[in-house]
Design a protein around this motif. Structure first.
Motif, PDB file in Angstrom:
ATOM      1  N   SER A   1     -20.735 -51.936  46.703  1.00 52.23           N
ATOM      2  CA  SER A   1     -20.406 -53.355  46.730  1.00 52.23           C
ATOM      3  C   SER A   1     -21.498 -54.230  46.126  1.00 52.23           C
ATOM      4  N   VAL A   2     -21.046 -55.347  45.572  1.00 52.69           N
ATOM      5  CA  VAL A   2     -21.926 -56.434  45.126  1.00 52.69           C
ATOM      6  C   VAL A   2     -21.391 -57.710  45.762  1.00 52.69           C
ATOM      7  N   LEU A   3     -22.253 -58.425  46.464  1.00 46.59           N
ATOM      8  CA  LEU A   3     -21.828 -59.622  47.187  1.00 46.59           C
ATOM      9  C   LEU A   3     -21.477 -60.743  46.220  1.00 46.59           C
ATOM     10  N   LEU A   4     -20.279 -61.318  46.408  1.00 43.51           N
ATOM     11  CA  LEU A   4     -19.815 -62.427  45.580  1.00 43.51           C
ATOM     12  C   LEU A   4     -19.991 -63.777  46.251  1.00 43.51           C
ATOM     13  N   SER A   5     -19.711 -63.845  47.570  1.00 38.70           N
ATOM     14  CA  SER A   5     -19.810 -65.127  48.267  1.00 38.70           C
ATOM     15  C   SER A   5     -20.003 -64.905  49.756  1.00 38.70           C
ATOM     16  N   ALA A   6     -20.637 -65.894  50.407  1.00 35.26           N
ATOM     17  CA  ALA A   6     -20.838 -65.890  51.858  1.00 35.26           C
ATOM     18  C   ALA A   6     -20.614 -67.317  52.336  1.00 35.26           C
ATOM     19  N   VAL A   7     -19.534 -67.533  53.107  1.00 37.75           N
ATOM     20  CA  VAL A   7     -19.151 -68.888  53.504  1.00 37.75           C
ATOM     21  C   VAL A   7     -19.060 -68.988  55.029  1.00 37.75           C
ATOM     22  N   PRO A   8     -20.001 -69.682  55.688  1.00 41.37           N
ATOM     23  CA  PRO A   8     -19.858 -69.920  57.137  1.00 41.37           C
ATOM     24  C   PRO A   8     -18.642 -70.825  57.376  1.00 41.37           C
ATOM     25  N   ILE A   9     -17.714 -70.361  58.221  1.00 39.51           N
ATOM     26  CA  ILE A   9     -16.481 -71.131  58.390  1.00 39.51           C
ATOM     27  C   ILE A   9     -16.315 -71.699  59.786  1.00 39.51           C
ATOM     28  N   LEU A  10     -17.132 -71.208  60.768  1.00 40.16           N
ATOM     29  CA  LEU A  10     -16.951 -71.693  62.135  1.00 40.16           C
ATOM     30  C   LEU A  10     -18.166 -71.340  62.976  1.00 40.16           C
ATOM     31  N   THR A  11     -18.614 -72.309  63.812  1.00 39.27           N
ATOM     32  CA  THR A  11     -19.631 -72.032  64.829  1.00 39.27           C
ATOM     33  C   THR A  11     -19.061 -72.417  66.180  1.00 39.27           C
ATOM     34  N   SER A  12     -19.101 -71.467  67.120  1.00 40.34           N
ATOM     35  CA  SER A  12     -18.506 -71.682  68.442  1.00 40.34           C
ATOM     36  C   SER A  12     -19.596 -71.769  69.503  1.00 40.34           C
ATOM     37  N   ALA A  13     -19.603 -72.880  70.246  1.00 37.70           N
ATOM     38  CA  ALA A  13     -20.474 -73.072  71.405  1.00 37.70           C
ATOM     39  C   ALA A  13     -21.945 -72.815  71.093  1.00 37.70           C
ATOM     40  N   GLU A  14     -22.325 -73.027  69.830  1.00 40.12           N
ATOM     41  CA  GLU A  14     -23.712 -72.806  69.419  1.00 40.12           C
ATOM     42  C   GLU A  14     -24.190 -71.382  69.715  1.00 40.12           C
ATOM     43  N   GLN A  15     -23.230 -70.434  69.795  1.00 38.32           N
ATOM     44  CA  GLN A  15     -23.578 -69.045  70.113  1.00 38.32           C
ATOM     45  C   GLN A  15     -23.042 -68.043  69.099  1.00 38.32           C
ATOM     46  N   ILE A  16     -21.973 -68.393  68.400  1.00 32.39           N
ATOM     47  CA  ILE A  16     -21.358 -67.466  67.448  1.00 32.39           C
ATOM     48  C   ILE A  16     -21.069 -68.207  66.146  1.00 32.39           C
ATOM     49  N   THR A  17     -21.523 -67.632  65.049  1.00 30.50           N
ATOM     50  CA  THR A  17     -21.193 -68.162  63.725  1.00 30.50           C
ATOM     51  C   THR A  17     -20.369 -67.126  62.982  1.00 30.50           C
ATOM     52  N   THR A  18     -19.210 -67.555  62.498  1.00 33.02           N
ATOM     53  CA  THR A  18     -18.330 -66.674  61.729  1.00 33.02           C
ATOM     54  C   THR A  18     -18.537 -66.953  60.242  1.00 33.02           C
ATOM     55  N   VAL A  19     -18.829 -65.889  59.502  1.00 32.67           N
ATOM     56  CA  VAL A  19     -19.063 -66.003  58.063  1.00 32.67           C
ATOM     57  C   VAL A  19     -18.036 -65.150  57.331  1.00 32.67           C
ATOM     58  N   GLU A  20     -17.415 -65.715  56.320  1.00 29.02           N
ATOM     59  CA  GLU A  20     -16.462 -64.964  55.490  1.00 29.02           C
ATOM     60  C   GLU A  20     -17.185 -64.468  54.241  1.00 29.02           C
ATOM     61  N   TYR A  21     -17.171 -63.147  54.056  1.00 31.90           N
ATOM     62  CA  TYR A  21     -17.849 -62.521  52.922  1.00 31.90           C
ATOM     63  C   TYR A  21     -16.822 -61.947  51.948  1.00 31.90           C
ATOM     64  N   SER A  22     -17.161 -62.014  50.670  1.00 27.77           N
ATOM     65  CA  SER A  22     -16.379 -61.347  49.635  1.00 27.77           C
ATOM     66  C   SER A  22     -17.310 -60.506  48.775  1.00 27.77           C
ATOM     67  N   TRP A  23     -16.880 -59.274  48.511  1.00 27.21           N
ATOM     68  CA  TRP A  23     -17.650 -58.368  47.670  1.00 27.21           C
ATOM     69  C   TRP A  23     -16.775 -57.824  46.549  1.00 27.21           C
ATOM     70  N   ARG A  24     -17.359 -57.624  45.397  1.00 30.12           N
ATOM     71  CA  ARG A  24     -16.730 -56.792  44.365  1.00 30.12           C
ATOM     72  C   ARG A  24     -17.038 -55.354  44.745  1.00 30.12           C
ATOM     73  N   VAL A  25     -16.016 -54.488  44.845  1.00 32.31           N
ATOM     74  CA  VAL A  25     -16.226 -53.139  45.350  1.00 32.31           C
ATOM     75  C   VAL A  25     -15.541 -52.087  44.490  1.00 32.31           C
ATOM     76  N   THR A  26     -16.044 -50.858  44.619  1.00 34.06           N
ATOM     77  CA  THR A  26     -15.335 -49.662  44.178  1.00 34.06           C
ATOM     78  C   THR A  26     -15.240 -48.733  45.379  1.00 34.06           C
ATOM     79  N   ARG A  27     -14.156 -47.971  45.466  1.00 33.71           N
ATOM     80  CA  ARG A  27     -13.849 -47.159  46.656  1.00 33.71           C
ATOM     81  C   ARG A  27     -14.087 -45.678  46.347  1.00 33.71           C
ATOM     82  N   HIS A  28     -14.809 -44.977  47.240  1.00 32.62           N
ATOM     83  CA  HIS A  28     -15.234 -43.612  46.943  1.00 32.62           C
ATOM     84  C   HIS A  28     -15.127 -42.686  48.139  1.00 32.62           C
TER      85      HIS A  28
END
Length: 244
Positions: free
Chosen positions: A97-124
């Protein structure tokens, strides 16, 4: 996810993180068709998959400082300028994989941050090494059109002879004068190099393209001058099965 997701051999748990669900995969296509004016038949002229993207959401837990540090450390795994990073999501494959993007989309109760990642990948699947001594056929389980491979002739055995190798319509020729000490010959489609005795030999090998395998049976023919030589050469082929 219940399984242990790893990136670069490190578990997400090391970062106080977990993947929320099975990733989503999307593919890009290069397609061209022909269909005559007001005709019923469509003919594919080109039908290629040109890339695969994996998208997943990852939760980072802890204090603000801990989450920020963990996310930064995790993303630093993907900073290589020369090599993709292996991700294992527990589906029987691994993904380069090569990382394409990392986007924080939500923080809950100042305890959990959800990040959406996208990678260019090949499957092996696990890399394969095949010995060709005494045989000249091997099976490639990949379902991509061409699988990069490394063909190594461990004992050139061509003193005084011209060595030629044929694979999938390509020919590679080494003159005996260019390998006087009968050293190992490596035809490497992974690193895009040719070597004799560990030294670069791009100018010493007659070639048109780097070697590759096709899905299913592959036949590799060796000749000394014009005589078949598969039965006297020690050779191997290594490759990593690759899937769409």
């Amino acid at each position: 996810m219940a399984i242990n997701v790893t990136a670069a051999g490190r578990s997400l748990s090391e970062f106080g993180a977990k993947m929320l669900s099975y990733p989503q995969f999307s593919k890009t296509y290069d397609v061209e068709t022909f269909q005559g004016r007001q005709r019923s038949t469509m003919i594919p002229l080109k039908n290629l998959i040109t890339g695969m993207t994996m998208t997943a959401r990852i939760d980072f837990s802890g204090t603000n400082a801990a989450r920020t540090a963990a996310q930064s450390e995790f993303e630093a795994l993907f900073r290589s300028q020369t090599q993709p990073v292996e991700i294992n999501i527990g589906d029987g494959y691994f993904y380069r994989s090569v990382l394409l993007s990392a986007v924080p989309i939500l923080t809950s109760a100042e305890q959990i941050t959800t990040v959406e990642y996208s990678w260019r990948v090949t499957r092996h699947k696990t890399p394969v090494l095949v010995s060709l001594y005494g045989q000249n056929r091997l099976t490639c389980p990949s379902n991509v059109e061409c699988t990069d491979c490394v063909l190594t002739i461990l004992d050139g055995a061509q003193q005084g002879y011209l060595l030629s190798v044929e694979l999938n319509g390509l020919e590679y020729i080494v003159q005996s004068a260019d390998n006087p000490n009968n050293e190992e010959i490596v035809l490497d489609d992974v690193e895009k190099t040719f070597k004799i005795g560990g030294a670069s030999a791009t100018q010493k090998v007659e070639w048109k393209d780097f070697p590759f395998l096709v899905p299913g049976e592959n036949i590799i023919n060796f000749y000394l001058d014009t005589a078949p030589a598969s039965h006297v050469l020690f050779a191997t082929v290594s490759f990593t099965p690759t899937y769409l």
